[in-house]
Each structure stands twice: as C-alpha cells, then as structure tokens.
Design a protein around this motif. Structure first.
Motif: not given
Ligand code: ATP
Length: 313
Positions: A41, A43-44, A46, A48, A61, A63, A114, A116, A120, A166, A177
C-alpha cells in the motif's frame, strides 16, 4: 538524520545482531537484508512493502518513508510519534501491529512491522457491503481488548477507523497507524490533530481535547459501520459531517441488532466521561462493564486471540 534516533534502541533479535555488512561490522539491519516483494500500500508519506528477512525466512511489512518528502511536508514529527508509540506498546499485544526494527539509509527511514496480509478492514467492508453480526462482534471485542491495553500504556490512538484496522493471516485484527497518537507522560509534544470527520469525537471538534474516551467514540462509529455498511456520521461536506458529530445526530437503519444498538448508543455519547468504558475500572462505566455489555455476551475473552475468526460471509 541522527537526531531522529531511528536506530539502535529497539531490542535486537539474534538474527539482527549476527548480520554483517560487507563494508563494516554492524549490529543493525538494512534493507539489503530483506528480499523485497510486492507493494502492500501507499500512504501520503510512505510506501509499505512486503519483505522477507533472508536470514530467517520470516515475512514482514516494511514501511519506507522518504526523508526529503517528510522534511518538506513537516512530517518528521509524525514518524517520531509513530515510532515512540509502537516502542511504548511493545510487541506483546496481538491486536496491535508490532514494530521489530527501525533503520535508515541516506534517503529513507524504514519501519519493520508485523505483516497483515489480509489488508484493511475498510476494504473488507467495501467488498462485503457490511460484516455479519458475528464478525462485527468479534472485531469490536478485539478492538475493546486492544484499546484497554493501549490505554493502560498511556497511548491514545486518536484516528481509529477501518483503514487503520488491519487483518492478519488468520483474519484477526491489528491496530495500525500510530502517527497521530497521543502519548501520555512522554517527552514529546502532542500535535494538534483533527482526525477523520466520520470518526472524530465531539470534544475534538469543539475544543480539540482528546482522551482515551475519544477512542471509545471511534469504536462506536466503527461498530455502527461494520454492521450497517455505512457511516454513523456523514454529510455532503466535512463541515456538515462535523455539525452532525457535535450534535450527536445519527439514526440507525432498520433491522440494526438491538444489543448492538444499545452499545453504540452508550459509546456515541457527547460527554466523554459518560461513555461506556470511560469510567473508573470497576464502575458501571468502566472497561469491565463494557466487556460485560449484552452485545458481548457470547464473547469468551480469554480465547479471543486464539479462537478462529468467524468466517467472512
Ligand atoms: P496516510 O499516511 O495517508 O494516512 P496510511 O496511514 O494508510 O496513509 P501507511 O500506514 O504507510 O499509510 O500504509 C499504507 C498502506 O499500506 C495502507 O493502506 C495499508 O493497507 C498498508 N499497510 C500498512 N501497514 C501494513 C502492514 N503492517 N501489513 C500490511 N499492509 C500494511
């Protein structure tokens, strides 16, 4: 980058301490120690990635955060908070994403978490329309259990929502998060934070005050959404949504389970101290009263994290 203190302070596994780099002896991992797989995935700030630690074959996973981008957007603080919160929470609760290592190189910061693999809860709700009562009860119970632990460690999540819940390989829940968490009694300033309109508690809207109880409000919103497939509070604009939140203005769709309705009504209460779970531990509004609510009658709390998750139907 040293000021971020992103390395060296997490307990190292034997695998980590045995790893040697070609150029220097080190006791810290780097991205080169992993076989990097698919992108899980974005994020804004990051990306992952799924990654396997070659030494052990275990999957994680990772990040990855771009340092320049973080600095440009003034988000270094968020990363610090996330790391501090995850360290404070340790790797002991099954309902909270574990942080194994952090390291960095010239361009990026890395959080090894970890994995996941089932993504989500938001995607699950979107895919299924809503969740069965059995699943909704199970996930609500897992949130309650994880929240009690998190709050006992002085961490308030402040942005609990299905995107941050997750699902692991066995479809058990893991809260993720922590970038906008509030960490009590820590040597870090808490950032002003406004959350996500559909899940934000009235005290945050009105006075930017948050407490453990703000997470209980969000639990009410998430439970409502799991069962009905729609937001408890939603309107055409964020402003109008927040108006509804302030007035606790929401309705239940027809057929909403009665016990669930009663529980949601006891969580979506304007006054933070009046929410079920927010009172003194053994009071009628304490955490054990929340666990004893009729909606959770069939939950066996001691096997909550070992029994199989209800089937997704
Ligand atoms: P933002 O920073 O925009 O709020 P976010 O918090 O979703 O975005 P991240 O926490 O970096 O950003 O996660 C990005 C994506 O990666 C998420 O949508 C999530 O589905 C996936 N992800 C994050 N952590 C994990 C994990 N531990 N296992 C599996 N997928 C993950």
């Amino acid at each position: 980058t040293k000021e971020l203190g992103l390395a060296d302070d997490l307990p190292k596994s034997r695998a980590a301490s045995k790893v040697r780099s070609k150029s220097r002896v080190r006791n810290e991992l780097s991205i080169d120690d992993f076989d990097v797989g698919e992108t899980l995935g974005e994020g804004s700030y990051s990306t992952v990635l799924e990654a396997t630690l070659r030494k052990t074959g275990k999957k994680y996973a990772i990040k990855v955060l771009d340092k320049t981008h973080l600095a440009r957007k003034n988000k270094t603080f968020t990363v610090k908070i996330e790391r501090l919160a995850l360290i404070r929470l340790g790797r002991t609760h099954p309902g909270i994403i574990s942080l194994y290592w952090t390291f960095q190189d010239e361009y990026s910061l890395y959080f090894v978490l970890d994995l996941a693999p089932n993504g989500e809860m938001q995607s699950l709700i979107s895919r299924m329309g809503s969740l069965s009562l059995l699943s909704s009860r199970y996930y609500a119970a897992q949130i309650v259990d994880a929240l009690e632990y998190m709050h006992s460690k002085g961490v308030i999540h402040r942005d609990l929502k299905p995107e941050n819940l997750l699902l692991d390989a066995s479809y058990r829940l893991k809260i993720a998060d922590f970038g906008t968490a509030k960490i009590l009694n820590a040597d870090v300033e808490t950032e002003r934070f406004v959350g996500t309109a559909q899940y934000i508690a009235p005290e945050l809207v009105v006075a930017n005050e948050s407490s453990e109880s703000s997470d209980l409000w969000a639990l009410g919103c998430v439970l409502y959404q799991m069962i009905s497939g729609r937001f408890a509070f939603s309107a055409l604009s964020e402003y109008l949504t927040l108006q509804k939140v302030k007035q606790v203005q929401y309705t239940f769709p027809e057929g909403f389970d009665n016990n669930a309705k009663d529980l949601v009504q006891k969580l979506l209460v304007r006054e933070p101290t009046d929410r079920l779970g927010a009172g003194e531990p053994s009071s009628s509004l304490g955490m054990s009263a929340l666990r004893s609510h009729p909606f959770f009658e069939s939950i066996i709390w001691v096997t909550l994290w070992t029994e199989p998750a209800p089937p997704i139907v």
